[in-house]
Design an enzyme around this catalytic site. Structure first.
Site, PDB file in Angstrom:
ATOM      1  N   HIS A   1      39.881  21.261  11.276  1.00 55.64           N
ATOM      2  CA  HIS A   1      39.984  21.261  12.737  1.00 55.64           C
ATOM      3  C   HIS A   1      39.032  22.295  13.318  1.00 55.64           C
ATOM      4  O   HIS A   1      38.945  23.394  12.793  1.00 55.64           O
ATOM      5  CB  HIS A   1      41.416  21.623  13.151  1.00 55.64           C
ATOM      6  CG  HIS A   1      41.559  21.769  14.640  1.00 55.64           C
ATOM      7  ND1 HIS A   1      41.653  20.675  15.471  1.00 55.64           N
ATOM      8  CD2 HIS A   1      41.602  22.872  15.438  1.00 55.64           C
ATOM      9  CE1 HIS A   1      41.765  21.093  16.725  1.00 55.64           C
ATOM     10  NE2 HIS A   1      41.730  22.425  16.737  1.00 55.64           N
TER      11      HIS A   1
ATOM     12  N   GLY B   1       0.809  -1.213   0.000  1.00 51.82           N
ATOM     13  CA  GLY B   1       0.000   0.000   0.000  1.00 51.82           C
ATOM     14  C   GLY B   1       0.840   1.260   0.000  1.00 51.82           C
ATOM     15  O   GLY B   1       0.341   2.352  -0.236  1.00 51.82           O
TER      16      GLY B   1
ATOM     17  N   ASP C   1      17.506  -8.049  -0.192  1.00 48.56           N
ATOM     18  CA  ASP C   1      17.453  -8.998   0.929  1.00 48.56           C
ATOM     19  C   ASP C   1      17.082 -10.411   0.490  1.00 48.56           C
ATOM     20  O   ASP C   1      17.350 -11.367   1.221  1.00 48.56           O
ATOM     21  CB  ASP C   1      16.394  -8.544   1.959  1.00 48.56           C
ATOM     22  CG  ASP C   1      16.922  -7.471   2.912  1.00 48.56           C
ATOM     23  OD1 ASP C   1      18.005  -6.913   2.655  1.00 48.56           O
ATOM     24  OD2 ASP C   1      16.226  -7.193   3.914  1.00 48.56           O
TER      25      ASP C   1
ATOM     26  N   GLY D   1       8.689   1.940  -0.687  1.00 56.43           N
ATOM     27  CA  GLY D   1       9.801   2.090   0.269  1.00 56.43           C
ATOM     28  C   GLY D   1      10.137   0.817   1.026  1.00 56.43           C
ATOM     29  O   GLY D   1      11.156   0.755   1.705  1.00 56.43           O
TER      30      GLY D   1
ATOM     31  N   HIS E   1      21.251  -0.042   1.688  1.00 47.50           N
ATOM     32  CA  HIS E   1      22.159   0.500   0.668  1.00 47.50           C
ATOM     33  C   HIS E   1      22.742  -0.599  -0.213  1.00 47.50           C
ATOM     34  O   HIS E   1      23.045  -0.370  -1.369  1.00 47.50           O
ATOM     35  CB  HIS E   1      23.264   1.363   1.297  1.00 47.50           C
ATOM     36  CG  HIS E   1      23.882   0.787   2.519  1.00 47.50           C
ATOM     37  ND1 HIS E   1      23.313   0.892   3.766  1.00 47.50           N
ATOM     38  CD2 HIS E   1      25.019   0.083   2.701  1.00 47.50           C
ATOM     39  CE1 HIS E   1      24.079   0.292   4.665  1.00 47.50           C
ATOM     40  NE2 HIS E   1      25.124  -0.211   4.034  1.00 47.50           N
TER      41      HIS E   1
HETATM   42  P1  FAD Z   1      12.298  -4.759   1.342  1.00 50.41           P
HETATM   43  O1  FAD Z   1      12.632  -3.424   1.816  1.00 50.41           O
HETATM   44  O2  FAD Z   1      11.903  -5.789   2.331  1.00 50.41           O
HETATM   45  O3  FAD Z   1      11.119  -4.558   0.293  1.00 50.41           O
HETATM   46  C1  FAD Z   1      10.461  -5.621  -0.295  1.00 50.41           C
HETATM   47  C2  FAD Z   1       9.057  -5.186  -0.644  1.00 50.41           C
HETATM   48  O4  FAD Z   1       8.469  -6.195  -1.466  1.00 50.41           O
HETATM   49  C3  FAD Z   1       8.132  -5.044   0.556  1.00 50.41           C
HETATM   50  O5  FAD Z   1       7.586  -3.751   0.602  1.00 50.41           O
HETATM   51  C4  FAD Z   1       7.048  -6.089   0.343  1.00 50.41           C
HETATM   52  O6  FAD Z   1       5.770  -5.643   0.732  1.00 50.41           O
HETATM   53  C5  FAD Z   1       7.096  -6.273  -1.166  1.00 50.41           C
HETATM   54  N1  FAD Z   1       6.615  -7.576  -1.633  1.00 50.41           N
HETATM   55  C6  FAD Z   1       6.980  -8.800  -1.182  1.00 50.41           C
HETATM   56  N2  FAD Z   1       6.364  -9.759  -1.917  1.00 50.41           N
HETATM   57  C7  FAD Z   1       5.597  -9.118  -2.844  1.00 50.41           C
HETATM   58  C8  FAD Z   1       4.754  -9.552  -3.878  1.00 50.41           C
HETATM   59  N3  FAD Z   1       4.557 -10.840  -4.150  1.00 50.41           N
HETATM   60  N4  FAD Z   1       4.122  -8.618  -4.612  1.00 50.41           N
HETATM   61  C9  FAD Z   1       4.312  -7.292  -4.377  1.00 50.41           C
HETATM   62  N5  FAD Z   1       5.114  -6.815  -3.408  1.00 50.41           N
HETATM   63  C10 FAD Z   1       5.760  -7.723  -2.662  1.00 50.41           C
HETATM   64  N6  FAD Z   1      19.195  -1.376   6.632  1.00 50.41           N
HETATM   65  C11 FAD Z   1      20.087  -0.377   6.541  1.00 50.41           C
HETATM   66  O7  FAD Z   1      20.847  -0.326   5.573  1.00 50.41           O
HETATM   67  N7  FAD Z   1      20.176   0.591   7.508  1.00 50.41           N
HETATM   68  C12 FAD Z   1      19.389   0.588   8.608  1.00 50.41           C
HETATM   69  O8  FAD Z   1      19.493   1.466   9.454  1.00 50.41           O
HETATM   70  C13 FAD Z   1      18.435  -0.454   8.734  1.00 50.41           C
HETATM   71  N8  FAD Z   1      17.620  -0.490   9.797  1.00 50.41           N
HETATM   72  C14 FAD Z   1      16.686  -1.467   9.874  1.00 50.41           C
HETATM   73  C15 FAD Z   1      15.851  -1.482  10.983  1.00 50.41           C
HETATM   74  C16 FAD Z   1      14.871  -2.444  11.098  1.00 50.41           C
HETATM   75  C17 FAD Z   1      13.971  -2.440  12.303  1.00 50.41           C
HETATM   76  C18 FAD Z   1      14.717  -3.418  10.062  1.00 50.41           C
HETATM   77  C19 FAD Z   1      13.648  -4.464  10.151  1.00 50.41           C
HETATM   78  C20 FAD Z   1      15.553  -3.415   8.964  1.00 50.41           C
HETATM   79  C21 FAD Z   1      16.544  -2.445   8.858  1.00 50.41           C
HETATM   80  N9  FAD Z   1      17.415  -2.409   7.766  1.00 50.41           N
HETATM   81  C22 FAD Z   1      18.355  -1.428   7.698  1.00 50.41           C
HETATM   82  C23 FAD Z   1      17.357  -3.420   6.685  1.00 50.41           C
HETATM   83  C24 FAD Z   1      16.624  -2.871   5.447  1.00 50.41           C
HETATM   84  O9  FAD Z   1      15.347  -2.454   5.821  1.00 50.41           O
HETATM   85  C25 FAD Z   1      16.565  -3.938   4.373  1.00 50.41           C
HETATM   86  O10 FAD Z   1      17.848  -4.441   4.126  1.00 50.41           O
HETATM   87  C26 FAD Z   1      16.012  -3.363   3.077  1.00 50.41           C
HETATM   88  O11 FAD Z   1      14.730  -2.846   3.271  1.00 50.41           O
HETATM   89  C27 FAD Z   1      15.973  -4.450   1.989  1.00 50.41           C
HETATM   90  O12 FAD Z   1      15.475  -3.898   0.833  1.00 50.41           O
HETATM   91  P2  FAD Z   1      14.731  -4.783  -0.263  1.00 50.41           P
HETATM   92  O13 FAD Z   1      14.289  -3.842  -1.327  1.00 50.41           O
HETATM   93  O14 FAD Z   1      15.563  -5.945  -0.646  1.00 50.41           O
HETATM   94  O15 FAD Z   1      13.453  -5.413   0.482  1.00 50.41           O
END
Ligand code: FAD
Length: 476
Positions: free
Chosen positions: A454, A39, A322, A42, A331
């Site tokens: 500095h 919904g 991830d 990010g 990042h």
């Molecule tokens: P995600 O951000 O998990 O995004 C995947 C998206 O795919 C989700 O929105 C999900 O809804 C969507 N999705 C899944 N399946 C489907 C489907 N079938 N159809 C449509 N949509 C789907 N990392 C940092 O670098 N710095 C930080 O400070 C940091 N702090 C964190 C703190 C917490 C509490 C947590 C839980 C994580 C933190 N992370 C941090 C890790 C970071 O959030 C993840 O590494 C990052 O979000 C991974 O990005 P991504 O795009 O691979 O996946």
């Protein structure tokens, strides 16, 4: 969702991996759609991860400083009170501002945004089941997007323990711990990794009695050991009760909350808490994607297997972030996303995993890049160490933030920087200098001979590099 569309790329998942890949691919001339089911755009990072956690870390730090530290600077405040709902509202404003910003970026870059759950129908088609604002299914009918490429960017979800199922009230994942409606009296944190320590810090600053339970012999065992020891000492000094070598064997719900059964020298055989945060790791999320039917391979940990170009066994299907191997960091997911999009567009996208920085956003922060001392020892690399404590840095002293140090490890023969490890108030910002130096293959002497302003905290990096040099540059 009444008509089907034809695209060069359909990205499934709108997190930092997926949305960045979608924008980069669109900038490179591809016709792109991004399917996100929650919904809002990010992903974990903006909605329930990096951003809300950093908002709460910042706000809780201010509250703690106002209560305990302002007076030492001659700033008198009285009647400092916590207004948790306003704190949560500010967190929400930061999140929605950023997630809406991505929607604007999609519009600007002509990325089609589909709010729905994506399922791979074939190597060149994705079915989208529409969802509504909160991510639940809508009544609208499915649409099928035909596409030349599919990018899996579905991220990860928190790992549950079989005897501690999330109800997001008493037994919470990081998601629940970011939205508690009151400060728990006693918070047990199961798992002493980055997320457990950051969120444990937040609630400890807001007044909870926090106990961190870690099964391994060390908290945050991925840290350089010397840095890890100092960090744990600082966390304990701040009031976090940290028990290592402690296993949770089971749990009973009680009227007040929960009673954990433990195997622990430090804590005895049980611990009562009103809230338990389970932060024992995250697992890749591939549920309902239809990967088996599509012929996409998973490894033993459930991660999508890709080659060095982010391509799966099925040539038109790619994966990043991830959901594939590597550190679970926003990042890193972004770098993957850009490289994958560039590869799809016929360019040479590449990620250097040796220079991915890591940060723990406690106070002080911990940040590192490259190798630790123990890694270099295990690899049999001859190295030298350089250190500089913030207690000897003028800016850290003016700010009365003397905890921590900068430590560098360098190749004993070539002086090349191999790793940088920092504990300090702004370690997360400072580590960028180490990342750049590693990326450019700098020697520690290069940094030692670079002029740093500095008084700044960054002088501690220069000094640590001077200290590592075998050339008499160091003053200490
Ligand atoms: P995600 O951000 O998990 O995004 C995947 C998206 O795919 C989700 O929105 C999900 O809804 C969507 N999705 C899944 N399946 C489907 C489907 N079938 N159809 C449509 N949509 C789907 N990392 C940092 O670098 N710095 C930080 O400070 C940091 N702090 C964190 C703190 C917490 C509490 C947590 C839980 C994580 C933190 N992370 C941090 C890790 C970071 O959030 C993840 O590494 C990052 O979000 C991974 O990005 P991504 O795009 O691979 O996946």
């Amino acid at each position: 969702f009444s008509t089907s569309a034809s695209h060069d790329l359909v990205v499934i998942g709108g997190g930092p991996g997926g949305y960045v890949a979608a924008i980069r691919a669109a900038q490179l001339g591809l016709k792109v759609a991004c399917v996100e089911k929650r919904g809002s755009l990010g992903g974990t990072c903006l909605n329930v991860g990096c951003i809300p956690s950093k908002a709460l870390l910042h706000a809780s730090h201010l509250y703690h400083e106002a209560q305990h530290d302002f007076s030492k600077y001659g700033v008198k405040v009285s009647g400092v009170e916590l207004d948790l709902s306003t704190m949560m509202k500010q967190k929400g404003t930061a999140v929605t501002g950023l997630t809406r910003g991505i929607e604007m970026l999609f519009k600007k870059n002509k990325v089609d945004y589909y709010k729905g759950s994506g399922r791979i129908e074939s190597a060149t088609s994705v079915a989208v089941a529409p969802t509504v604002e909160n991510g639940s299914a809508s009544n609208a009918s499915e649409v099928v997007l035909n596409t030349k490429n599919i990018l899996i960017a579905t991220g990860s979800i928190p790992t549950e323990l079989p005897f501690l199922k999330f109800d997001e009230k008493t037994v919470v994942s990081s998601t629940g711990a970011l939205s508690l409606d009151k400060v728990p009296k006693k918070l047990a944190v199961v798992g002493g990794g980055v997320i457990g320590l950051e969120l444990g810090s937040v609630w400890a600053r807001l007044g909870a009695e926090v106990t961190v339970i870690e099964a391994a012999a060390r908290c945050a065992p991925f840290l350089d050991e010397e840095i890890g020891d100092q960090f744990v000492k600082i966390m304990k000094k701040q009031g976090l009760n940290i028990a290592t070598n402690t296993k949770v064997l089971g749990a009973d719900r009680t009227a007040a909350g929960i009673k954990l059964k433990l195997d622990s020298k430090d804590l005895g055989d049980s611990l009562e808490a009103d809230v338990v945060l389970v932060s024992v790791g995250r697992k890749p999320f591939t549920g309902g994607l239809g990967l088996e039917k599509a012929g996409v391979e998973l490894d033993r940990q459930g991660r999508v297997v890709v080659d060095s170009h982010f391509r799966t066994k099925v040539p038109s299907i790619w994966a990043i972030g991830d959901v594939i191997a590597g550190p679970m960091l926003a990042h890193k997911a972004e770098e993957d996303g850009i490289a994958a999009a560039e590869n799809m567009a016929g360019k040479a996208g590449h990620v250097n995993y040796d220079t991915v920085p890591n940060v723990i956003y406690t106070f002080p922060e911990v940040a590192w890049v490259g190798k630790s001392e123990q890694q270099l020892k295990a690899e049999g690399v001859k190295y030298r160490v350089g250190k500089f404590p913030f207690v000897a840095n003028s800016r850290a002293r003016t700010n009365d933030q003397p905890d921590g140090l900068v430590k560098v490890v360098v190749d004993a023969e070539t002086d090349k920087l191999l790793g940088m490890h920092i504990i300090g108030s702004l370690a997360g910002e400072q580590i960028a200098e180490g990342v750049l130096a590693l990326e450019y293959g700098a020697a520690s002497e290069d940094i030692a001979r670079t002029c740093h302003a500095h008084p700044t905290l960054s002088e501690a990096i220069k000094e640590a590099c001077m200290n590592s040099a075998a050339n008499g540059l160091s003053a200490i």
